[in-house]
Design a protein around this motif. Structure first.
Motif: not given
Length: 606
Positions: A55, A58-59, A61-64, A66, A89, A93, A96
């Motif tokens: 979280s 902020r990765l 979201e890519f794993g479904g 929220d 995002q 980038r 990250r």
């Protein structure tokens, strides 16, 4: 930030939408990380530790996932404080890799299989730091040396699959450190590493933290690593923080029953002093004494003699073999029925290759392998397939060894289907029994591997290996990626199965405390050879080979007052196992210290 912290999580809640409704990954978690401080987040798999870190990056979201509510404040180098939960995002980038570095748990999934190691290491430097190709390569070499990768120039040109698990993990660590981030999130960074490299990487991270003032959020389930690294500890259980305190407070005066249980489940080196036979561990709510010590029998099940496995190194215009990697060199040992022989050593020492050679998943050059009197080396494909009913393997990375598109029940019953054992009703019953055996709820049978935590996946792999009632199970780092409490359960499970079914294990591991717990015999491997072999008690209580002694010294102790400093860890660099075609290795010659306890007579660096 007025309070000077680099990152601060406030009342974070993360939800996942699934077919069966909303699943809460993290319910309500708050903690902060200050500059130059290591905060260890501990808890079992599924407790929400990795969800919190993903979280923050902020990765999630890519794993479904929220981020349902809460704030995640991060203090940027130049532009002050921002709330990461609301950052777009594009800006993420930039942050990250540059300002927040992350070391992922499974190095093979964190690296791109189609690019060389060098390209992946220099990518971030050129992107974030604007370096030229030459500068980036120079820095990449420096990083490779920092994480102690042998022959870094050659490694930069290689692809991830050409490196061992421990080497890949070191590459991932080098990538995370490349841009000198303000905050480093390390998600189980040393699970797949051997004790010596783990000790060095922990010391390395500690040194970098002191030199650069980087804040570290260290996620782990290994309490000994926590004792070695942490300034503060956050204990998580089922998506909530249950306890927080300094490392001394947590270890010396744990308040929450879960923290107490977690500390009780840690196998400690030296606990088994004075006992000859493996014994299950005491667990929360279960007394370990209900399983008697496992004696096994004196009958030999597996006999390995002079096993040698080499891999060709191709080069030149015609891709001819120019040299060989001597992965396993003249190795002999035997495993008795109902007993466990453990092979220990660092990554790249050849222990996994030895395990695979026995099942002929890798073809050995020479040597003989007898399983229950049958010559495995002489078998054709049909006989070998039949023989594999008796010998099964549990691999290190359960995610890679399970099929992502099959339901778990089908994966466990697949070996039975392949060999045509039982009707579908019998198979269903057997699968249910196996799920009970490895302590997974039957409701999981319709799930897929990605819906499970690492520890749960590893239990599925063990259930699948048991499906054919094998005589021998080769467990290749089968518990290295599990949390202490789950690890203790899986080890107890293996010992119980051994007591009940008379199973033999060839247990490949780098965790000395675990090996001490489960083994009847121990073989220590170094550079493809067994340097010391004998009954567990003899090897642990009277180590003779200097390498065995160095290994014992590197084991982290679950006591924050007994931290190891870098100067304690004087490991010699491991020489290259690659030799030219004209190289003739000497045979392994052993000196018997006491009956059954043998030590290699060497002229090597150790």
């Amino acid at each position: 930030m007025p309070d000077g912290s680099i990152a601060k999580i406030e009342n974070l809640r993360v939800e996942f939408q699934t077919k069966s409704g909303t699943v809460v990954g993290v319910e309500d978690v708050s903690f902060e990380i200050n500059p130059g401080e290591t905060v260890c987040v501990v808890g079992e798999s599924g407790s929400g530790k990795s969800v919190s870190s993903l979280s923050l990056m902020r990765l999630i979201e890519f794993g479904g996932g929220d981020i349902a509510s809460g704030r995640m404040l991060f203090d940027r180098k130049d532009s002050g404080q921002i709330d990461l939960s609301e950052t777009d995002q594009d800006l993420m980038r930039t942050i990250r890799g540059n300002e927040i570095g992350m070391i992922f748990q499974e190095p093979m999934t964190a690296l791109n299989p189609v690019f060389t190691v060098g390209r992946q290491l220099t990518e971030g430097l050129r992107l974030h730091k604007g370096m030229s190709k030459a500068q980036a390569e120079e820095r990449a070499l420096e990083l490779m040396r920092q994480v102690r990768i042998p022959e870094p120039e050659r490694r930069l040109k290689q692809y991830p699959h050409e490196l061992s698990g421990g080497m890949r993990q070191r590459v991932v660590i080098a990538m995370a450190l490349a841009c000198e981030p303000r905050l480093l999130i390390a998600d189980e960074p040393t699970t797949a590493l051997d004790v010596t490299i783990q000790a060095e990487i922990l010391a390395l991270m500690d040194r970098l933290k002191r030199e650069t003032g980087t804040a570290v959020m260290f996620i782990t389930h290994d309490m000994a690593v926590v004792a070695q690294m942490a300034d503060r500890v956050v204990v998580m259980f089922r998506g909530n923080k249950v306890e927080e305190g300094t490392v001394e407070e947590i270890f010396e005066n744990p308040q929450h029953p879960y923290t107490q249980a977690l500390l009780a489940a840690v196998p400690k080196l030296g606990e088994m002093t004075g006992t000859d036979l493996p014994r299950p561990m005491r667990l929360l709510g279960r007394d370990g004494s209900d399983v008697p010590p496992i004696t096994g029998s004196d009958e030999v099940l597996l006999e390995v003699k002079n096993l040698t496995t080499r891999f060709p190194v191709k080069g030149g215009f015609f891709r001819r073999t120019v040299a060989n990697v001597h992965a396993v060199e003249d190795v002999s040992f035997s495993v008795k029925k109902g007993q466990t022989l453990s092979l220990v050593g660092e990554s790249g020492c050849g222990k996994s290759t030895a395990g695979r050679s026995i099942l002929r998943l890798v073809e050995p050059q020479e040597g003989s392998i007898f399983l229950d009197g049958k010559d495995v080396m002489a078998m054709g494909q049909a006989d070998l397939r039949e023989a594999r009913r008796d010998m099964q393997m549990v691999f290190q990375d359960p995610f890679a060894s399970l099929n992502p598109q099959m339901q778990l029940a089908d994966q466990v019953s697949e070996p039975m289907r392949n060999f045509g054992i039982g009707s579908s009703a019998e198979m269903q019953k057997k699968v249910e029994n196996l799920f009970d055996r490895v302590e997974l709820p039957r409701s999981f049978m319709q799930r897929y591997p990605h819906e499970l935590s690492g520890g749960q996946r590893q239990r599925i792999a063990i259930a699948r290996a048991l499906a054919l009632n094998p005589k021998l199970i080769v467990a290749d780092e089968a518990v290295s990626a599990l949390d202490v409490s789950v690890q203790a359960q899986v080890l107890n499970l293996m010992l119980e199965l051994q007591a009940e079914l008379g199973l033999s294990f060839l247990f490949i591991s780098h965790d000395m405390a675990v090996v001490e717990r489960v083994s009847h015999y121990v073989g220590v491997m170094y550079l493809g050879r067994i340097v010391e072999l004998g009954p567990r008690r003899a090897v642990f209580e009277n180590p003779q080979h200097p390498y065995t002694q160095a290994l014992m010294k590197a084991v982290p102790i679950a006591d924050p007052r007994k931290r190891k400093s870098e100067k304690d860890l004087n490991f010699k660099p491991i020489p290259s196992p690659i030799h030219g075609l004209d190289y003739a290795p000497e045979p392994s010659v052993y000196r018997e210290v006491e009956p059954g306890h043998k030590v290699l007579i060497t002229d090597s660096g150790y």
